[in-house]
Design an enzyme around this catalytic site. Structure first.
Site, short mmCIF file in Angstrom:
data_model
loop_
_atom_site.label_atom_id
_atom_site.label_comp_id
_atom_site.label_asym_id
_atom_site.label_seq_id
_atom_site.Cartn_x
_atom_site.Cartn_y
_atom_site.Cartn_z
N CYS A 138 85.08 -15.08 53.36
CA CYS A 138 85.24 -15.63 54.71
C CYS A 138 84.15 -16.65 54.97
O CYS A 138 83.01 -16.49 54.54
CB CYS A 138 85.25 -14.53 55.75
SG CYS A 138 83.62 -13.90 56.19
N GLU A 139 84.54 -17.70 55.68
CA GLU A 139 83.58 -18.78 55.93
C GLU A 139 82.59 -18.41 57.02
O GLU A 139 81.62 -19.11 57.23
CB GLU A 139 84.31 -20.07 56.28
CG GLU A 139 85.01 -20.07 57.62
CD GLU A 139 85.74 -21.38 57.88
OE1 GLU A 139 85.98 -22.13 56.92
OE2 GLU A 139 86.08 -21.63 59.04
N HIS A 140 82.83 -17.32 57.73
CA HIS A 140 81.93 -16.94 58.82
C HIS A 140 80.76 -16.11 58.33
O HIS A 140 79.66 -16.21 58.86
CB HIS A 140 82.70 -16.16 59.89
CG HIS A 140 83.84 -16.94 60.46
ND1 HIS A 140 85.13 -16.45 60.55
CD2 HIS A 140 83.90 -18.21 60.91
CE1 HIS A 140 85.91 -17.38 61.06
NE2 HIS A 140 85.20 -18.45 61.29
N HIS A 141 81.00 -15.23 57.35
CA HIS A 141 79.95 -14.31 56.90
C HIS A 141 79.66 -14.43 55.41
O HIS A 141 78.76 -13.78 54.91
CB HIS A 141 80.36 -12.87 57.22
CG HIS A 141 80.71 -12.64 58.66
ND1 HIS A 141 82.01 -12.70 59.13
CD2 HIS A 141 79.92 -12.40 59.73
CE1 HIS A 141 82.01 -12.49 60.43
NE2 HIS A 141 80.77 -12.31 60.83
N GLN A 179 91.64 -16.52 56.61
CA GLN A 179 92.91 -16.11 56.02
C GLN A 179 94.07 -16.99 56.49
O GLN A 179 94.97 -17.31 55.72
CB GLN A 179 93.18 -14.63 56.35
CG GLN A 179 94.37 -14.07 55.59
CD GLN A 179 94.61 -12.61 55.88
OE1 GLN A 179 93.69 -11.90 56.32
NE2 GLN A 179 95.82 -12.13 55.69
N HIS A 207 89.14 -7.44 55.00
CA HIS A 207 87.95 -8.28 55.12
C HIS A 207 86.70 -7.41 55.13
O HIS A 207 86.55 -6.55 55.99
CB HIS A 207 88.01 -9.09 56.42
CG HIS A 207 89.10 -10.13 56.43
ND1 HIS A 207 88.84 -11.47 56.45
CD2 HIS A 207 90.45 -10.00 56.39
CE1 HIS A 207 89.98 -12.14 56.44
NE2 HIS A 207 90.98 -11.26 56.42
N CYS A 209 83.85 -8.24 56.00
CA CYS A 209 83.04 -8.43 57.21
C CYS A 209 83.53 -7.53 58.33
O CYS A 209 82.80 -7.30 59.30
CB CYS A 209 83.02 -9.90 57.63
SG CYS A 209 84.62 -10.62 57.99
ZN ZN Z 1 83.90 -12.79 58.17
#
Ligand code: ZN
Length: 246
Positions: A138-141, A179, A207, A209
Site C-alpha cells: 500500500c502506498e500509505h504505509h 487496491q 491489507h 496495514c
Molecule cells: Zn496501508
C-alpha cells in the site's frame, strides 16, 4: 549578506568534502569492496559492503547504497543495534527486498499483454481467468497487501495468453498501490492491449496495514470491482460473471 553566508557555507562544505574524500580513500585502500557505497562508506562496518554478486538486475551500486543507508537509519530509529550479527546485513536485504517488491516500475503491463495476443473468431464467449494471486504494497504505509484477481473480458477478434494476464497483474501489483487503482489499471491494460471494450476485474485482498496496525483486524478482506463497457451496464452479464466466479 546572503552571498557572503552562502560562500561561507560552501567553504565549510568543501572543507568537509575534502576530509570525507580522504577518509573514503583510506577506507577503499583497506577494503576495496567498501568504496562506492553512499557517503557513510568511510565509517561503515566492512560487513555492510555490497558484494559484487548481489546487485539485482541493472540496479546501480550507488542507488542500492543510498537505499541501504536509509534502511540503516530506519533500523537504528526503531531501536535496533545495526552492528549485531543478525542485523548487520539487514539493510542490504531490506533494500533488495524493496527493489524486488517494486520491480513493476520497470515493467509495462500493456507490453506484456501485447506480446501474446492470438486471433480468434469473433463472437466468442466470455473469457474468465480466476484466482490470479498477487502481492502488492500500500502506498500509505508501505506494508504488504495480498490477494487474488479475477479478470473477465468479452473478446473481439483477439485473446491474450493466460500466463500474460498473470504477469501483467504482477507488473501492476509490484509498485506502491491502492487496491482500487490496481484493479482499474489491470482492467484498462487488458482493454487497451486486447482491444476488448468489455472488461471486468474483481480483486480481493488482505491489507497488512489493517491486520497488523490501526484497526488490527486480521482476516478482513477488501474487494474492489471495476466494470468497463457492457459489464458496467448489463446486469445479466454481471450475473453470468458472478456465477462463473463462484
Ligand atoms: Zn496501508
Amino acid at each position: 549578506m546572503m552571498p557572503a553566508r552562502a560562500a561561507g557555507a560552501a567553504d565549510a562544505g568543501a572543507d568537509k568534502d575534502t576530509k570525507l574524500v580522504t577518509a573514503v580513500a583510506g577506507a577503499a585502500a583497506a577494503d576495496p569492496a567498501a568504496s562506492g557505497v553512499g557517503n557513510g562508506a568511510a565509517k561503515r562496518d566492512p560487513r555492510l559492503a555490497i558484494p559484487d554478486d548481489v546487485l539485482p538486475g541493472d540496479v546501480r551500486r550507488d542507488r542500492l547504497g543510498r537505499m541501504m543507508d536509509a534502511c540503516r537509519v530506519l533500523l537504528e530509529e526503531i531501536g535496533e543495534d545495526v552492528t549485531r550479527d543478525g542485523i548487520a546485513k539487514t539493510p542490504l536485504r531490506m533494500a533488495k527486498a524493496l527493489l524486488e517488491c517494486t520491480a513493476g516500475y520497470a515493467q509495462d503491463p500493456r507490453e506484456i499483454l501485447e506480446s501474446a495476443l492470438f486471433d480468434v473468431d469473433a463472437g466468442g464467449g466470455m473469457v474468465v481467468v480466476k484466482d490470479i494471486a498477487f502481492h502488492s504494497m500500500c502506498e500509505h504505509h508501505v506494508l504488504p497487501f495480498a490477494g487474488k484477481a479475477h479478470i473477465a473480458y468479452l473478446p473481439g477478434d483477439r485473446v491474450v495468453g493466460l500466463s500474460k494476464l498473470a504477469r501483467a497483474t504482477d507488473a501492476i501489483a509490484k509498485r506502491l498501490q491502492v487496491q482500487e487503482r490496481l484493479t482499474r489499471q489491470i482492467a484498462e491494460a487488458v482493454r487497451d492491449a486486447v482491444g476488448a471494450d468489455d472488461v471486468a476485474v474483481i480483486t480481493t485482498a488482505e491489507h497488512m496495514c489493517m491486520s497488523m496496525r490501526g484497526a488490527s483486524k486480521p482476516g478482513a478482506a477488501t474487494t474492489s470491482t471495476v466494470f468497463l463497457g457492457r459489464f458496467a451496464t448489463d446486469s445479466a452479464l454481471q450475473t453470468q460473471l458472478l456465477m462463473q466466479l463462484k
